[in-house]
Enzyme design. Structure first.
Site, mmCIF file in Angstrom:
data_model
loop_
_atom_site.group_PDB
_atom_site.id
_atom_site.type_symbol
_atom_site.label_atom_id
_atom_site.label_comp_id
_atom_site.label_asym_id
_atom_site.label_seq_id
_atom_site.Cartn_x
_atom_site.Cartn_y
_atom_site.Cartn_z
ATOM 1 N N LYS A 16 -10.447 -0.437 10.131
ATOM 2 C CA LYS A 16 -10.777 -1.640 9.810
ATOM 3 C C LYS A 16 -10.986 -2.587 10.515
ATOM 4 O O LYS A 16 -11.516 -4.071 10.044
ATOM 5 C CB LYS A 16 -8.822 -2.161 8.953
ATOM 6 N N HIS A 39 0.526 -1.440 0.142
ATOM 7 C CA HIS A 39 0.192 -0.082 0.040
ATOM 8 C C HIS A 39 0.932 1.159 0.371
ATOM 9 O O HIS A 39 2.194 1.227 0.323
ATOM 10 C CB HIS A 39 -0.825 0.176 1.086
ATOM 11 N N CYS A 85 -4.760 2.509 -3.242
ATOM 12 C CA CYS A 85 -3.712 2.944 -3.179
ATOM 13 C C CYS A 85 -2.692 1.624 -2.918
ATOM 14 O O CYS A 85 -1.334 2.064 -1.774
ATOM 15 C CB CYS A 85 -3.621 3.252 -1.171
ATOM 16 N N ASP A 96 3.068 -4.802 8.152
ATOM 17 C CA ASP A 96 1.381 -3.582 7.611
ATOM 18 C C ASP A 96 0.455 -4.943 8.636
ATOM 19 O O ASP A 96 0.307 -5.745 7.447
ATOM 20 C CB ASP A 96 1.678 -2.741 7.143
ATOM 21 N N GLN A 135 -4.670 -5.421 7.127
ATOM 22 C CA GLN A 135 -5.799 -6.303 6.582
ATOM 23 C C GLN A 135 -5.334 -7.477 7.413
ATOM 24 O O GLN A 135 -6.296 -8.426 6.905
ATOM 25 C CB GLN A 135 -4.901 -6.289 4.615
HETATM 26 C C1 LIG Z 1 -2.076 -2.731 3.512
HETATM 27 C C2 LIG Z 1 -2.399 -1.316 4.069
HETATM 28 N N1 LIG Z 1 -1.522 -0.332 4.196
HETATM 29 C C3 LIG Z 1 -2.054 0.614 5.002
HETATM 30 C C4 LIG Z 1 -3.254 1.051 5.202
HETATM 31 C C5 LIG Z 1 -3.328 2.597 5.149
HETATM 32 O O1 LIG Z 1 -3.949 2.488 6.577
HETATM 33 P P1 LIG Z 1 -5.025 3.904 7.215
HETATM 34 O O2 LIG Z 1 -5.306 4.654 6.045
HETATM 35 O O3 LIG Z 1 -5.874 3.510 8.312
HETATM 36 O O4 LIG Z 1 -3.867 5.051 8.818
HETATM 37 C C6 LIG Z 1 -3.913 0.139 4.570
HETATM 38 C C7 LIG Z 1 -5.637 0.659 4.049
HETATM 39 O O5 LIG Z 1 -6.502 0.572 3.289
HETATM 40 C C8 LIG Z 1 -4.042 -0.962 4.010
HETATM 41 O O6 LIG Z 1 -4.937 -2.030 3.493
#
Ligand SMILES: Cc1ncc(COP(=O)(O)O)c(C=O)c1O
Length: 410
Positions: free
Chosen positions: A224, A121, A369, A198, A201
C-alpha cells in the site's frame, strides 16, 4: 511535489484501459509501483540473490546485508528505537495475527477483555474472534458515530481494568478519517492495557512516529506504500517482543535444536527480530519496500499527506455538485487523508464501479473488508470508494466527475 515527474516514474500509468488513459483511484487497496522499486528488486535477483543468514558465501552475505539494511530503513521510517523492533511479515494481516496468536494466546484468559472498534478492517477483528474461541476472552466493540468518526467517549467507557489490549486503525480504510491515536493510547495505558495500531492506511500516507503514538504494536503493509506485495512490518516494543513466544516454527527462528542425553529434543529461540521470522524470508520484498520508503522520503511524508488532502477536498467539492451522489462520512478535511467514500442513489456500488471502469477509472466497490462498519454504522450494504496517492491529479478528478455526471444522467 512535481506530480508530472512522479507520474513518469510509474510505468503502469502509461496504460490505457478500454481505450482511455488509466486513472487509478484504488490506492487504499494497493498502490502502484515506481520503476525505482521494480529496478531495486530486479537488481537484487540479477546480481545478489542468495539465502540470508545461512551460508558463508558471497551471495548469501550480500543478500543478508541488503535484507538487514532494508530492516533498518523501515524501522527508521516509523521511528522505532531499534531495528530489532521491526519484524518483517507478509503484511498488516499477518502482523495482527502474529500479535493475536503469540501475545494473545500467552497473555489472555477468561475474564480478560480485548477492545476493538466497529470501524476496523476484518483483519483487526477476525484474528481476535478466532483466538477468543481458544482462550475464552471477551471482545468489546467501541461505537463509531454516523459520520464515521470514532466515539471516543464510548471507547474510553469500554476500557476497564479487564482490558488487556486495545486495537484501533490509525486511518479508516472506508472513510480516510484519521483517528486521534495519541489520545486513545494515553487512555489505554492509564488502564494498564496495550495499544495495537493498524497502520495499513496511515503509514503510506503520513509521517509515522511509533514513539510519539506510544504504540505497543504497529502493523502495516508494503504494497500500500509503493512497495511490493508479500512484505510488511510489525513494530513491537522490544520488552514485549522479547517475552512473546514464537508465532511460527522453522529455520532461522531457533538458536538450538538439540537432543540431550535421553531428554528428547530441546529448542531455544533466536534473538529478536529473527525469533519471529521462521523460514526463508521475503528478501526481494524487503529490498523493494526499502526502495519504496526511499522514494517516499524523497517526496516528504508531510507533502504526501498535503497532496492527498488537497485532492480529497477538490474531489468532494466536485462530487457535491451531483444530486444523486452521496458522500458518506465526515468531510472535515483536517481530519481526513485521501479517501472519498460515496454512493449513487438508485445504483449498486458495483454498477458504479463497472461504469467507471468502462472509462478507465479504477475505484473500489463493496464493503472494503469492513462489513460491521457498513452494516452497523453506515447502515449500508456496500459503498464506492475513490482513494488517492502521490501520482493522482486534479485533472483525473475532473475526468472522474465527468463520468459521475454521465452516471447521474442515466
Ligand atoms: C485498515 C486496514 N487494515 C488491514 C488491512 C489488511 O492489509 P493486508 O491485506 O495488506 O494484510 C487493510 C487492507 O486494505 C486495511 O485497509
Amino acid at each position: 511535489m512535481d506530480i508530472q515527474a512522479i507520474r513518469a516514474d510509474f510505468p503502469i500509468l502509461k496504460r490505457e484501459i478500454n481505450g482511455n488513459p488509466l486513472i487509478y483511484f484504488d490506492n487504499a487497496a494497493t498502490a502502484q509501483k515506481p520503476r525505482q522499486v521494480i529496478e531495486a528488486m530486479t537488481d537484487y535477483y540479477e546480481k545478489h540473490n542468495g539465502n540470508v543468514h545461512r551460508a558463508v558465501h558471497t551471495l548469501s552475505l550480500e543478500a543478508t546485508e541488503m535484507y538487514e539494511k532494508s530492516r533498518e530503513k523501515t524501522a527508521n521510517f516509523i521511528n522505532a528505537r531499534d531495528s530489532s523492533e521491526l519484524i518483517f511479515v507478509r503484511g498488516t494481516t499477518e502482523a495482527i495475527n502474529l500479535v493475536a496468536y503469540s501475545w494473545g494466546l500467552a497473555n489472555l484468559c477468561k475474564d480478560d477483555e480485548v477492545l476493538v472498534t466497529l470501524m476496523e478492517h476484518h483483519s483487526n477483528i477476525v484474528p481476535w474472534e478466532i483466538t477468543s474461541k481458544l482462550k475464552v476472552f471477551t471482545i468489546k466493540y467501541a461505537n463509531v458515530n454516523s459520520d464515521g468518526s470514532l466515539d471516543y467517549e464510548d471507547f474510553e467507557n469500554k476500557l476497564s481494568n479487564k482490558t488487556k489490549i486495545a486495537c484501533l486503525s490509525h486511518v479508516s480504510n472506508v472513510t480516510g478519517i484519521i483517528n486521534d491515536v495519541e489520545r486513545v493510547s494515553k487512555a489505554v495505558h492509564e488502564k494498564g492495557a496495550l495499544m495495537l495500531v493498524d497502520g495499513a492506511q496511515s503509514v503510506p500516507h503520513m509521517p509515522t512516529d511509533v514513539q510519539a503514538l506510544d504504540a505497543d504494536f504497529l502493523a502495516f503493509s508494503g504494497h500500500k506504500m509503493l512497495g511490493p506485495t508479500g512484505i510488511g512490518g510489525l513494530y513491537g516494543k522490544k520488552e514485549l517482543l522479547e517475552k512473546m513466544p514464537p508465532f511460527q516454527g522453522g529455520g532461522e527462528m531457533i538458536k538450538e535444536v538439540a537432543f540431550g542425553k535421553g531428554e528428547g529434543c530441546t529448542v531455544s529461540w533466536n534473538e529478536l527480530p529473527w525469533k519471529f521470522e521462521a523460514g526463508t524470508p521475503n528478501m526481494s520484498g524487503a529490498i523493494g519496500l526499502a526502495a519504496a520508503i526511499k522514494y517516499l522520503e524523497g517526496l516528504g511524508m508531510e507533502n504526501v499527506l498535503n497532496h492527498e488532502k488537497d485532492l480529497t477536498k477538490y474531489a468532494v467539492e466536485r462530487m457535491q455538485n451531483f444530486s444523486k451522489v452521496i458522500i458518506h462520512g465526515c468531510c472535515d478535511f483536517s481530519k481526513k487523508c485521501g479517501i472519498v467514500p460515496f454512493g449513487v442513489k438508485g445504483l449498486s456500488s458495483h454498477d458504479v464501479a463497472l461504469f467507471c471502469d468502462n472509462y478507465g477509472i479504477m475505484i473500489r466497490s463493496g464493503y472494503h473488508c469492513a462489513q460491521p462498519f457498513h452494516e452497523q454504522v453506515l447502515k449500508l450494504q456496500s459503498s464506492d470508494r475513490a482513494s488517492f496517492y502521490v501520482y493522482n491529479t486534479k485533472e483525473e478528478i475532473d475526468r472522474f466527475a465527468d463520468v459521475l455526471q454521465e452516471i447521474e444522467q442515466l
